[in-house]
Design a protein around this motif. Sequence first.
Motif, PDB file in Angstrom:
ATOM      1  N   HIS A 197       0.840  -1.193   0.000  1.00 23.35           N
ATOM      2  CA  HIS A 197       0.000   0.000   0.000  1.00 23.35           C
ATOM      3  C   HIS A 197       0.883   1.254   0.000  1.00 23.35           C
ATOM      4  O   HIS A 197       0.701   2.176  -0.814  1.00 23.35           O
ATOM      5  N   LYS A 198       1.844   1.300   0.903  1.00 24.07           N
ATOM      6  CA  LYS A 198       2.743   2.454   0.988  1.00 24.07           C
ATOM      7  C   LYS A 198       3.628   2.568  -0.257  1.00 24.07           C
ATOM      8  O   LYS A 198       3.940   3.682  -0.691  1.00 24.07           O
ATOM      9  N   ARG A 199       4.032   1.442  -0.820  1.00 22.92           N
ATOM     10  CA  ARG A 199       4.858   1.491  -2.029  1.00 22.92           C
ATOM     11  C   ARG A 199       4.101   2.162  -3.167  1.00 22.92           C
ATOM     12  O   ARG A 199       4.670   2.981  -3.907  1.00 22.92           O
ATOM     13  N   PHE A 200       2.830   1.828  -3.315  1.00 20.23           N
ATOM     14  CA  PHE A 200       2.032   2.466  -4.358  1.00 20.23           C
ATOM     15  C   PHE A 200       1.911   3.967  -4.076  1.00 20.23           C
ATOM     16  O   PHE A 200       2.050   4.792  -4.985  1.00 20.23           O
ATOM     17  N   ALA A 201       1.694   4.330  -2.824  1.00 19.36           N
ATOM     18  CA  ALA A 201       1.603   5.748  -2.479  1.00 19.36           C
ATOM     19  C   ALA A 201       2.905   6.478  -2.793  1.00 19.36           C
ATOM     20  O   ALA A 201       2.896   7.622  -3.292  1.00 19.36           O
ATOM     21  N   THR A 202       4.037   5.825  -2.533  1.00 17.23           N
ATOM     22  CA  THR A 202       5.341   6.451  -2.729  1.00 17.23           C
ATOM     23  C   THR A 202       5.600   6.786  -4.194  1.00 17.23           C
ATOM     24  O   THR A 202       6.407   7.679  -4.499  1.00 17.23           O
TER      25      THR A 202
ATOM     26  N   PHE B 115       3.756   8.447  -5.925  1.00 13.66           N
ATOM     27  CA  PHE B 115       3.192   9.777  -6.144  1.00 13.66           C
ATOM     28  C   PHE B 115       3.761  10.820  -5.183  1.00 13.66           C
ATOM     29  O   PHE B 115       3.599  12.019  -5.405  1.00 13.66           O
ATOM     30  N   GLY B 116       4.419  10.378  -4.127  1.00 13.04           N
ATOM     31  CA  GLY B 116       4.998  11.299  -3.163  1.00 13.04           C
ATOM     32  C   GLY B 116       5.320  10.555  -1.878  1.00 13.04           C
ATOM     33  O   GLY B 116       5.114   9.352  -1.756  1.00 13.04           O
TER      34      GLY B 116
ATOM     35  N   PRO C 263      -1.172  20.957   2.818  1.00 17.10           N
ATOM     36  CA  PRO C 263      -2.159  19.869   2.765  1.00 17.10           C
ATOM     37  C   PRO C 263      -1.654  18.712   1.909  1.00 17.10           C
ATOM     38  O   PRO C 263      -0.720  18.857   1.114  1.00 17.10           O
ATOM     39  N   SER C 264      -2.301  17.561   2.066  1.00 17.20           N
ATOM     40  CA  SER C 264      -1.828  16.375   1.358  1.00 17.20           C
ATOM     41  C   SER C 264      -2.189  16.417  -0.120  1.00 17.20           C
ATOM     42  O   SER C 264      -3.181  17.017  -0.526  1.00 17.20           O
ATOM     43  N   LEU C 265      -1.360  15.759  -0.915  1.00 18.94           N
ATOM     44  CA  LEU C 265      -1.633  15.598  -2.342  1.00 18.94           C
ATOM     45  C   LEU C 265      -2.881  14.752  -2.553  1.00 18.94           C
ATOM     46  O   LEU C 265      -3.761  15.088  -3.348  1.00 18.94           O
TER      47      LEU C 265
ATOM     48  N   ALA D  51      -2.074   8.607   3.349  1.00 25.14           N
ATOM     49  CA  ALA D  51      -2.092   9.924   2.700  1.00 25.14           C
ATOM     50  C   ALA D  51      -0.702  10.222   2.159  1.00 25.14           C
ATOM     51  O   ALA D  51       0.299   9.623   2.576  1.00 25.14           O
ATOM     52  N   ILE D  52      -0.629  11.185   1.235  1.00 23.93           N
ATOM     53  CA  ILE D  52       0.597  11.450   0.507  1.00 23.93           C
ATOM     54  C   ILE D  52       0.962  12.927   0.631  1.00 23.93           C
ATOM     55  O   ILE D  52       0.115  13.805   0.429  1.00 23.93           O
ATOM     56  N   ASN D  53       2.216  13.224   0.960  1.00 26.33           N
ATOM     57  CA  ASN D  53       2.708  14.591   1.004  1.00 26.33           C
ATOM     58  C   ASN D  53       2.903  15.148  -0.402  1.00 26.33           C
ATOM     59  O   ASN D  53       2.859  14.415  -1.386  1.00 26.33           O
ATOM     60  N   GLY D  54       3.138  16.451  -0.454  1.00 23.88           N
ATOM     61  CA  GLY D  54       3.481  17.049  -1.729  1.00 23.88           C
ATOM     62  C   GLY D  54       2.346  17.767  -2.399  1.00 23.88           C
ATOM     63  O   GLY D  54       2.364  17.946  -3.614  1.00 23.88           O
ATOM     64  N   GLY D  55       1.341  18.182  -1.613  1.00 25.91           N
ATOM     65  CA  GLY D  55       0.164  18.764  -2.234  1.00 25.91           C
ATOM     66  C   GLY D  55      -0.142  20.188  -1.890  1.00 25.91           C
ATOM     67  O   GLY D  55      -1.301  20.522  -1.643  1.00 25.91           O
TER      68      GLY D  55
END
Length: 290
Positions: free
Chosen positions: A75-80, A82-83, A126-128, A282-286
């Motif tokens: 799950h985290k690998r897929f998120a990574t 994108f950020g 805020p999150s991406l 959730a993903i950073n970079g947004g």
Amino acid sequence: MESYEREALEAVTTRPVYSYRTLTVERITPVLGAEVSGVDLSQEIPAEQLEEIRAAFRDHHVLVFRDQTITGEQHKRFATAFGEPRPVNPPPPEGDPCILEIRTTSAAADVAGNGWHADGTADAEPSLGSMLYITEIPEPGCGGDTLFANMHLAYAMLSPAMRALLDPMTAIHDGAQALAGYTPPADYVIPKSEHPLIARHPETDRKLLYVNKAYTSRIPQLSADESRALLDMLFDTIARRPVLHCRVRWTPGTLVFWDNRCVQHHATYDYYPYARYGQRVAINGGPVKG
């Protein structure tokens, strides 16, 4: 429907269709959301397929991947892709600091997210986006659908005069508002930030309405009464215009990836007294820009 509303809708529904080579992408509605098949999230995703997922994300803002069996690390690998995975705030008492467990028990009087919002807009950055993976659904086999709303279209369907009024304004997003009725941990610093009321998406530069009922507390350029009246009108616009919405029905093994910058969501609690379970990354970079 006013002429400017029809023009805004036409611009979305007649946009060019992307030609995919490695995926099948089927729209949920003409304005928002798509079901994506032909990808196994438990495996390393090839570069070409990942680029097509990015293209679908930019175009549809909400992507639904069904029949997935993944671990927390996958799950985290897929998120990574994108950020950087975003730590849960406040942090969970145990387990992975980047995985938020979404657990509804049969005794729950309410559920997190049962109201229109975007995740974490009170933060300075805020999150991406968010990826929610549901593995257990309510016992009847239905319930708990998530509604999503397109904030690009919410802005574009406002009158030209209203858009001109809102364009230069900002809004205060206060984490204390979302925590009303809850007691946070003693060492938790409640976030509070000021963002453009009308933001631009950092990747596409498209304008969008950037207020949500859970976090947005005030428009500082207006009096308190003016701010309350205008925010209530905008919140009602989001909640009461079905043309902005799509609805995702959950099945076990479904992962939904949505863009927190231009989408709001609402977790429907229509399954009491049954339970469900999932995990969110959730993903950073947004950051958003004015």
